[in-house]
Design a protein around this motif. Structure first.
Motif, PDB file in Angstrom:
ATOM      1  N   ASP A  27       0.834  -1.201   0.000  1.00  0.00           N
ATOM      2  CA  ASP A  27       0.000   0.000   0.000  1.00  0.00           C
ATOM      3  C   ASP A  27       0.874   1.259   0.000  1.00  0.00           C
ATOM      4  OD1 ASP A  27      -2.656   1.486   0.538  1.00  0.00           O
ATOM      5  OD2 ASP A  27      -1.419   2.071   2.257  1.00  0.00           O
TER       6      ASP A  27
ATOM      7  N   LEU B 168       2.419   1.742  -3.418  1.00  0.00           N
ATOM      8  CA  LEU B 168       1.437   2.219  -4.390  1.00  0.00           C
ATOM      9  C   LEU B 168       1.174   3.717  -4.233  1.00  0.00           C
ATOM     10  CD1 LEU B 168      -1.048  -0.792  -4.203  1.00  0.00           C
ATOM     11  CD2 LEU B 168       0.266  -0.115  -6.217  1.00  0.00           C
ATOM     12  N   GLN B 169       1.371   4.230  -3.022  1.00  0.00           N
ATOM     13  CA  GLN B 169       1.175   5.650  -2.783  1.00  0.00           C
ATOM     14  C   GLN B 169       2.370   6.489  -3.221  1.00  0.00           C
ATOM     15  OE1 GLN B 169      -0.471   6.763   1.131  1.00  0.00           O
ATOM     16  NE2 GLN B 169      -0.894   4.591   1.465  1.00  0.00           N
TER      17      GLN B 169
ATOM     18  N   PRO C 173       4.572   6.062  -6.275  1.00  0.00           N
ATOM     19  CA  PRO C 173       5.043   5.461  -7.531  1.00  0.00           C
ATOM     20  C   PRO C 173       6.261   6.164  -8.119  1.00  0.00           C
ATOM     21  CG  PRO C 173       3.079   6.777  -7.915  1.00  0.00           C
ATOM     22  CD  PRO C 173       3.259   6.714  -6.427  1.00  0.00           C
TER      23      PRO C 173
ATOM     24  N   ARG D 225      -5.730  -3.203  -6.612  1.00  0.00           N
ATOM     25  CA  ARG D 225      -4.966  -2.044  -7.082  1.00  0.00           C
ATOM     26  C   ARG D 225      -3.704  -2.481  -7.813  1.00  0.00           C
ATOM     27  NH1 ARG D 225      -4.322   0.452  -1.485  1.00  0.00           N
ATOM     28  NH2 ARG D 225      -2.870   1.933  -2.449  1.00  0.00           N
ATOM     29  N   MET D 226      -3.071  -3.541  -7.322  1.00  0.00           N
ATOM     30  CA  MET D 226      -1.898  -4.074  -8.011  1.00  0.00           C
ATOM     31  C   MET D 226      -2.264  -4.563  -9.407  1.00  0.00           C
ATOM     32  SD  MET D 226       0.952  -3.940  -6.163  1.00  0.00           S
ATOM     33  CE  MET D 226       1.935  -5.241  -6.910  1.00  0.00           C
TER      34      MET D 226
ATOM     35  N   ARG E 191      -2.638  -1.494 -11.654  1.00  0.00           N
ATOM     36  CA  ARG E 191      -1.332  -0.914 -11.985  1.00  0.00           C
ATOM     37  C   ARG E 191      -0.553  -1.831 -12.935  1.00  0.00           C
ATOM     38  NH1 ARG E 191       0.742   2.839  -8.159  1.00  0.00           N
ATOM     39  NH2 ARG E 191      -1.012   4.117  -7.444  1.00  0.00           N
TER      40      ARG E 191
ATOM     41  N   ALA F 201       3.324  -1.933 -12.032  1.00  0.00           N
ATOM     42  CA  ALA F 201       3.455  -2.887 -10.930  1.00  0.00           C
ATOM     43  C   ALA F 201       3.435  -4.290 -11.531  1.00  0.00           C
ATOM     44  CB  ALA F 201       2.323  -2.715  -9.921  1.00  0.00           C
TER      45      ALA F 201
END
Length: 385
Positions: A195, A198-199, A201, A235-236, A239, A245
């Motif tokens: 997480d 992801l915040q 990148p 979310r992965m 991305r 990702a």
């Protein structure tokens, strides 16, 4: 199609938690039959993709992701050898056996770089700190707020430990490839780290390695967090479609011992990541190169089980030793020695073994182990107590 792949086979469980039809009689079979069951179970890692929705090692999507990930590693290796060696970093992180494999891979590939007079680019994180290399540390695995804040001291301190670990490992880096390992897509410790990546990148490229489909990731709320592992996995996925990702999650089938992902899940983790990193180091980041590496591991597994008579004798001798009040000791050096330590450390929480039942020893001791926190002699005293 394997029985467990049917949509009506234990549909309430993710793949990694299902029982394996191949090993139903594991607990009441002689050693030779146990080995045959384990061989069939391990062979499922290399099965080709079927008409089911499950991806396998050789699936187009999986191989494509492995190739692209190897290319990213290759780029970091190239940049680190030609420019500032501390500009980029590859971090491997996990809980329990996944964290121990992160340590094994990071230390092994750093050693390979040093032999080429290149600066190391790999770092590892294990929930609970280095003491978790040798014994179960379950609290940090289940709570994203707990973890190691120092490389020399282990403690459960306030604050977001998983983020602090990333900051400490990655401080000052411009490019960080973060590889989070969670066989069941379930560990809150790893979810919190992903997480965070992801915040941010602009620095982090997150990678998730596991062996359930994304929709089977753990959906239970994580205390103190606004996300679940399922939402992180989703979310992965999003991305990954934009190549920002990587989600590498082929199904390798249920474990020989239900839910014990330190077994086949551990093997699959080691195989996939060694395939990627070896291909990158050999500048063989191609579909053919990746498939050749996977094939080599399949042949190694087949050759190992072909020594059934010798393996049966070893298993029977180990059983007799334990039944007679003795113990089983692994003695080794280098990576094989570390694997012995990994196996011994998991026998207590997974199979209910006593601390003295299964022991691991490595030639050169902690100097050879070369872990971040150095000698953990106080841990041995704690375990004996």
């Amino acid at each position: 199609m394997s029985e467990w792949e049917s949509s009506d086979y234990e549909p309430w469980l993710p793949v990694t938690e299902k029982s394996n039809p191949l090993t139903r009689d594991l607990d009441r079979s002689p050693a030779g039959d146990v080995l045959r069951m384990l061989q069939a179970c391990d062979a499922e890692m290399f099965q080709p993709e079927t008409e089911t929705a499950y991806q396998r090692f050789s699936s187009v999507g999986v191989v494509g992701a492995l190739v692209e990930l190897a290319e990213r590693v290759q780029l970091i290796l190239k940049v680190s050898s030609s420019r500032d060696p501390v500009d980029s970093l590859i971090v491997l992180s996990g809980c329990g056996t996944s964290g121990r494999l992160a340590f094994l891979l990071a230390s092994g590939f750093n050693r390979a770089l040093r032999q080429l007079d290149q600066s190391p680019v790999y770092s590892y994180i294990i929930a609970g700190g280095d003491r978790a290399l040798l014994s179960s540390q379950e609290a940090p695995e289940d709570d994203p707020e707990l973890g190691t804040l120092s490389l020399k001291q282990v403690g459960l301190l306030p604050g977001s430990a998983s983020q602090t670990l990333l900051y400490k490992a990655c401080e000052g880096k411009r490019r960080v490839l973060f590889i989070g390992i969670s066989c069941g897509l379930s560990a809150p410790f790893v979810a919190a780290q992903l997480d965070f990546c992801l915040q941010h990148p602009e620095v982090f490229t997150p990678v998730l390695v596991g062996f359930n489909p994304a929709h089977q990731a753990r959906a239970e709320p994580i205390p103190g967090c606004s996300f679940t592992f399922l939402s992180v996995a989703q979310r992965m996925q999003e991305r990954a479609r934009r190549r920002e990702a990587f989600l590498i999650n082929p199904a390798v089938g249920p474990e020989a011992v239900s839910g014990s992902s330190r077994m086949k899940g551990g093997s699959a983790t080691k195989i996939l990541l060694e395939v990627v990193l070896s291909a990158a180091h050999a500048t063989a980041a191609t579909k053919h190169g990746i498939l050749q590496h996977i094939k080599a591991y399949e042949e190694t597994v087949d050759f190992t089980y072909s020594q059934r008579e010798e393996l049966t004798a070893v298993v029977e001798a180990a059983g007799h030793s334990l039944l007679g009040g003795g113990r089983v000791c692994y003695l080794g050096w280098g990576s094989p020695g570390v694997l012995g330590l990994i196996d011994a450390s998991e026998c207590v929480p997974t199979f209910g073994a006593d601390y003295e039942d299964i022991r691991g020893f490595i030639s050169g001791g902690y100097k050879e182990l070369s872990n971040n926190e150095g000698p953990l002699t106080s841990l041995v005293c704690e375990e004996k107590e």
